[in-house]
Write an enzyme that holds these catalytic residues in place. Structure first.
Site, PDB file in Angstrom:
ATOM      1  N   TYR A 185      -7.788  -2.976 -10.627  1.00  0.00           N
ATOM      2  CA  TYR A 185      -8.267  -3.520  -8.799  1.00  0.00           C
ATOM      3  C   TYR A 185      -8.398  -2.441  -7.566  1.00  0.00           C
ATOM      4  CZ  TYR A 185      -5.943  -4.669  -4.501  1.00  0.00           C
ATOM      5  OH  TYR A 185      -6.258  -4.817  -2.696  1.00  0.00           O
TER       6      TYR A 185
ATOM      7  N   THR B 225      -5.479 -10.128  -5.447  1.00  0.00           N
ATOM      8  CA  THR B 225      -4.449  -8.255  -5.277  1.00  0.00           C
ATOM      9  C   THR B 225      -3.433  -8.145  -6.326  1.00  0.00           C
ATOM     10  OG1 THR B 225      -3.235 -10.309  -3.582  1.00  0.00           O
ATOM     11  CG2 THR B 225      -5.224  -9.056  -2.326  1.00  0.00           C
TER      12      THR B 225
ATOM     13  N   TRP C  44      -0.141  -1.498   2.088  1.00  0.00           N
ATOM     14  CA  TRP C  44       1.332  -1.659   1.679  1.00  0.00           C
ATOM     15  C   TRP C  44       1.013  -2.086   2.942  1.00  0.00           C
ATOM     16  CZ3 TRP C  44       4.694   3.910   1.266  1.00  0.00           C
ATOM     17  CH2 TRP C  44       5.041   4.345   0.340  1.00  0.00           C
TER      18      TRP C  44
ATOM     19  N   LYS D 282     -12.336  -3.053  -5.728  1.00  0.00           N
ATOM     20  CA  LYS D 282     -12.393  -3.724  -4.395  1.00  0.00           C
ATOM     21  C   LYS D 282     -13.030  -2.427  -3.636  1.00  0.00           C
ATOM     22  CE  LYS D 282     -10.289  -5.859  -1.589  1.00  0.00           C
ATOM     23  NZ  LYS D 282     -10.288  -6.253  -0.436  1.00  0.00           N
TER      24      LYS D 282
ATOM     25  N   LEU E  86      -2.396 -11.433   5.779  1.00  0.00           N
ATOM     26  CA  LEU E  86      -3.274 -11.641   6.689  1.00  0.00           C
ATOM     27  C   LEU E  86      -4.072 -12.233   7.789  1.00  0.00           C
ATOM     28  CD1 LEU E  86      -4.232  -8.579   8.609  1.00  0.00           C
ATOM     29  CD2 LEU E  86      -5.521  -8.444   6.744  1.00  0.00           C
TER      30      LEU E  86
END
Length: 286
Positions: free
Chosen positions: A125, A62, A152, A129, A12
């Protein structure tokens, strides 16, 4: 406008940099060595010294399964560091866009999660976040932030589910893929455009952003294989067949009504996104 992008070596972050540069923005990209998220104080100092007008925080821990064994590190990177970055943004008057995840929700039922639905992560995880979201909210009393939950993710610059599946499909006649986890794929090239739009706006808030439509992992695999002209058979199976260290949500459906309310365009349909992604890989010679 000067924009700081974290995590630029990831899928990203790479695409966000590309989009912003294409729009003529003054962009600063931060790598792990520039801005180590495992050292929250240094991350905060980097933001303060860079003095951007906006930060798009793509950097994160991640590795979902590894997080179960590296809980402290995961929480430091995703939770504590995000809070420190937010505090720096508040001090210098910068807006912050934080990339969060569908994993902040319990992942049960079949309804689409709205932005204000009750959270309840099912793994470390997701909890980390969510801690990042809370740290951001606590630090930025001005409200000059965006929390963007996605799911995803796949892009041309890095590893992802589609790349893995296609690598296997080129050497096997059949694959078994989980079909009882439902969500929406998200092409980083599409999400990056939305994040750039947000950075140029003042329509702050919590948003859900994925490509349109939902599918299972098995359906995503089958579509990618079909588009590549491969003949590998995909057999859907229960996630019980593939136990993982971290529990995965079975329902990752995210409502995009928040984008409508904020005046942002929804991302294109997921099958179209996969098609364009594969064309990007082909153009790059992959």
């Amino acid at each position: 406008m000067k924009v700081l992008v974290t995590g630029v070596t990831g899928q990203l972050g790479f695409d966000v940099m590309r989009v912003l540069r294409g729009r003529g923005a003054n962009v600063v990209g931060a790598t792990r060595s520039d801005m180590p998220l495992n050292d929250p104080a240094r991350a905060r100092t980097f933001v303060s010294e860079t003095r951007p007008d906006a930060v798009i925080h793509c950097g994160a821990y991640t590795a979902v399964d590894c997080a179960e064994d590296e809980q402290s590190l995961c929480r430091t990177i995703n939770g504590t560091a995000t809070g420190e970055i937010a505090a720096a943004c508040e001090e210098i008057g910068a807006k912050l866009i934080y990339i969060s995840t569908d994993y902040v929700f319990p992942g049960t039922g079949e309804s689409f999660y709205e932005t204000d639905d009750e959270t309840g992560p099912c793994n470390v995880y997701g909890a980390s976040k969510l801690a990042g979201e809370r740290g951001l909210r606590s630090a930025m009393k001005s409200g000059r932030f965006f929390i963007v939950r996605t799911s995803w993710v796949f892009g041309a610059h890095g590893k992802n589910f589609i790349r893995t599946i296609l690598g296997l499909a080129r050497t096997r006649d059949a694959l078994t893929v989980v079909d009882d986890q439902i969500g929406s794929p998200t092409y980083t090239a599409d999400l990056a455009e939305l994040l750039a739009d947000m950075a140029e706006s003042g329509r702050y808030g919590v948003y859900h952003a994925t490509n349109e439509g939902v599918c299972s992992w098995a359906e995503l695999a089958a579509e990618a294989i079909r588009l590549c002209g491969l003949r590998t058979k995909v057999t859907p199976v229960s996630s019980d067949m593939y136990p993982t260290k971290a529990v995965r949500p079975k329902n990752s459906r995210l409502s995009k009504a928040s984008l409508d309310r904020g005046g942002f365009r929804r991302l294109p349909e997921w099958k179209d996104a996969v098609r364009r992604y594969l064309l990007e890989l082909e153009t790059a010679g992959e």
